[in-house]
Design an enzyme around this catalytic site. Structure first.
Site, PDB file in Angstrom:
ATOM      1  N   ASP A 186       2.970  -4.525   8.100  1.00 53.59           N
ATOM      2  CA  ASP A 186       1.711  -3.799   7.930  1.00 53.59           C
ATOM      3  C   ASP A 186       0.586  -4.822   8.046  1.00 53.59           C
ATOM      4  OD1 ASP A 186      -0.621  -2.692   6.940  1.00 53.59           O
ATOM      5  OD2 ASP A 186       0.278  -1.888   5.115  1.00 53.59           O
ATOM      6  N   GLN A 200      -4.725  -5.312   6.833  1.00 53.35           N
ATOM      7  CA  GLN A 200      -5.684  -6.254   6.252  1.00 53.35           C
ATOM      8  C   GLN A 200      -5.701  -7.587   6.987  1.00 53.35           C
ATOM      9  OE1 GLN A 200      -7.967  -5.656   3.952  1.00 53.35           O
ATOM     10  NE2 GLN A 200      -7.256  -3.549   3.766  1.00 53.35           N
ATOM     11  N   CYS A 241      -4.754   2.345  -3.763  1.00 51.87           N
ATOM     12  CA  CYS A 241      -3.529   2.867  -3.146  1.00 51.87           C
ATOM     13  C   CYS A 241      -2.357   1.899  -3.335  1.00 51.87           C
ATOM     14  CB  CYS A 241      -3.731   3.178  -1.668  1.00 51.87           C
ATOM     15  SG  CYS A 241      -4.802   4.592  -1.363  1.00 51.87           S
ATOM     16  N   HIS A 301       0.861  -1.182   0.000  1.00 50.87           N
ATOM     17  CA  HIS A 301       0.000   0.000   0.000  1.00 50.87           C
ATOM     18  C   HIS A 301       0.899   1.234   0.000  1.00 50.87           C
ATOM     19  CE1 HIS A 301      -2.846   2.957   1.702  1.00 50.87           C
ATOM     20  NE2 HIS A 301      -3.825   2.134   1.384  1.00 50.87           N
ATOM     21  N   LYS A 350     -10.530  -1.552  10.396  1.00 49.19           N
ATOM     22  CA  LYS A 350     -10.553  -2.800   9.633  1.00 49.19           C
ATOM     23  C   LYS A 350     -11.020  -3.962  10.497  1.00 49.19           C
ATOM     24  CE  LYS A 350      -7.883  -0.829   6.301  1.00 49.19           C
ATOM     25  NZ  LYS A 350      -8.285  -0.514   4.931  1.00 49.19           N
TER      26      LYS A 350
END
Length: 406
Positions: free
Chosen positions: A200, A203, A364, A123, A226
Site C-alpha cells: 500500500d 502515503q 482509519c 489502514h 496524495k
C-alpha cells in the site's frame, strides 16, 4: 538544491484563502494534498477542449482524449519504473486497487487454510478486504506486531512466515504515524517462502522514490490525490505474469475482446481490469501532477519535508503535556500527537478556529490506536508548500488549546 517555497506556494491558489479571518495553514496533507494550477488547468482544458470517450472513437476529440489518457499511463510507468505500460492498471484509488487484488488474485489463488499477513500499522483499506476474503474462503489473517516507536517487529514477522503464507500485504508508510517500513526486506523474506507481496503506497508515493523492479514487488497501489492529483483516481501496478493469470474484476464494456450470449473473451492487459468508461479527466490531469513532482524533484521534496518534520518535532515535543505517538527512526513528514487531558477532536476544532487544518481521530487505523491505548490523535502532516512559519503558528495554536482547555 534549495527550493523556492514561496514560488511553489504560488502554484496552489487554495493556500491564499483565509479561514475564520486567519491565513489558511493546511497540515492535512496525509489525507489529501492540494492541487497546483497545472492540474486544475488540465482538468479545465479536457472538459472545455476535448471531452470525449476514449479508445473506441475515431473522431478527433476521441483520439485526442485517448492519447492524453494513455500518456498518463506512460508517465506512471516511468514514475514507478515498471517494465511495461501493461502492468499499470487505472483504478479509483488505493482502496479500489487493494480490493481488486483481493477479489481476483485472492479468490483464485488463496484457499482454505492459507495465510495472509498484514501489520498493525495498516489502514482499514488494507485490513477489511482481507477479512472479507478470509470469511469467504476460510483462509487465516495474521498480524505483524509493532514496538512502542511504531516500527514493525521484523523478527516477529519472520516467525509468522511459513509455506502456508500466500500473500503479505503491508503499508509502505503509515498514514497515522509516518513510519517508513523496510519493504525491501519484507518483500525478500516473503518471496523466500513463496508468498506474493502487495504494498500500500498511498502515503509513500509523494515522499519516497519508488522502483517496483528494484523492489521486486508483486503489486503496488497508490492514489492520485496524495500526489497533488485529482481524487477518485488511482493505480495498481502488478507484475505482468500475475495480472495475466488473474480473472477480471468487473465485467462490462472496454474489458472485453468479443462477446456472444454463449461466451465472452477478455481484452489484453491492462484493459482487462478497466471495465466501463473510466475517470478520464482525472487520469489525464494526473500526468500533470506527476510532471510537477518530477520538475521539483522527489529528492528535493523529501529533503525539505524532512527539515519541516525535524523542526516541528522539536517544537512540539517542547510543549508540556504533549506526547508524539510514533517515533520511528525512519519517518516521513507526519506527526501524530496527543495532549494530556484534551480530546483530539477538541484540538482540531480550536485549531480550525485559528485557520489551521489538522486531522483528528483514528485515521482509519483503529487497531493501531488500540495498540497504543488511545481513541485517536491529532495529526499534522506536511508537504512541500508548507513553511516553518506555519509550524510556528501550529505551536501557538496548540498553546492556545492548552490555555482554553487545561
Amino acid at each position: 538544491m534549495k527550493l523556492d517555497i514561496n514560488k511553489i506556494r504560488q502554484d496552489f491558489p487554495i493556500l491564499e484563502q483565509s479561514i475564520n479571518g486567519k491565513k489558511l495553514v493546511y497540515f492535512d496533507n496525509a489525507a489529501t494534498t492540494q492541487k497546483p494550477t497545472q492540474v486544475l488547468d488540465a482538468l479545465n482544458d479536457y472538459y472545455r477542449g476535448y471531452n470525449a470517450n476514449i479508445h473506441r472513437g475515431i473522431h478527433h476529440l476521441a483520439e485526442k482524449a485517448t492519447a492524453a489518457f494513455e500518456a498518463t499511463r506512460k508517465a506512471v510507468k516511468t514514475f514507478l519504473n515498471a517494465n511495461s505500460t501493461e502492468e499499470i492498471i487505472f483504478t479509483y484509488g488505493t482502496t479500489d486497487s487493494i480490493n481488486l487484488v483481493a477479489g481476483t488474485f485472492g479468490r483464485k489463488f488463496i484457499n482454505a487454510g492459507d495465510e495472509i499477513i498484514i501489520s498493525t500499522l495498516e489502514h482499514h483499506s488494507n485490513i477489511v478486504p482481507w477479512q472479507m476474503l478470509c470469511q469467504e474462503k476460510g483462509c487465516v489473517l495474521k498480524v505483524i506486531p509493532i514496538n512502542d516507536e511504531g516500527e514493525i517487529l521484523m523478527d516477529e514477522f519472520e516467525k509468522l512466515l511459513s509455506e502456508k503464507t500466500k500473500l503479505v500485504s503491508v503499508v509502505h508508510v503509515s498514514n497515522a504515524l509516518g513510519t517508513i517500513n523496510p519493504i525491501k526486506s519484507i518483500i525478500e523474506k516473503a518471496h523466500a517462502v513463496g508468498a506474493k507481496v502487495l504494498i500500500d503506497g498511498a502515503q509513500a508515493s509523494s515522499h519516497i522514490d519508488i522502483d517496483v523492479q528494484e523492489l521486486d514487488v508483486d503489486f503496488y497501489a497508490l492514489s492520485a490525490h496524495k500526489l497533488f492529483g485529482p481524487t477518485g483516481m488511482g493505480v495498481l501496478y502488478g507484475k505482468k505474469e500475475l495480472l495475466e493469470a488473474m480473472p477480471p474484476y468487473r465485467g462490462g464494456g472496454e474489458m472485453i475482446k468479443e462477446v456472444t450470449f454463449e461466451k465472452t473473451t477478455y481484452a489484453d492487459l491492462p484493459y482487462k481490469f478497466e471495465a466501463g468508461t473510466p475517470n478520464i479527466a482525472d487520469v489525464v490531469a494526473f500526468k500533470f501532477a506527476l510532471d510537477y513532482i518530477q520538475n521539483i524533484g522527489k529528492t528535493n521534496i523529501a529533503a525539505y519535508e524532512n527539515e519541516l518534520l525535524n523542526y516541528a518535532t522539536e517544537k512540539l515535543e517542547a510543549i508540556e503535556g504533549l506526547t508524539v505517538i510514533g517515533k520511528a527512526k525512519e519517518k516521513v513528514s507526519v506527526i501524530s500527537f496527543v495532549l494530556e487531558g484534551i480530546h483530539p477532536q477538541d484540538i482540531g476544532i480550536i485549531l480550525d478556529q485559528q485557520g489551521i487544518a489538522v486531522r483528528t481521530g483514528h485515521h482509519c487505523t483503529q487497531p493501531l490506536m488500540q495498540r497504543f491505548g488511545i481513541p485517536g490523535t491529532a495529526r499534522a502532516s506536511f508537504s512541500v508548500y508548507n513553511t516553518f512559519e506555519e509550524i510556528d503558528a501550529l505551536v501557538a495554536g496548540i498553546l492556545k488549546v492548552k490555555k482554553l482547555l487545561s
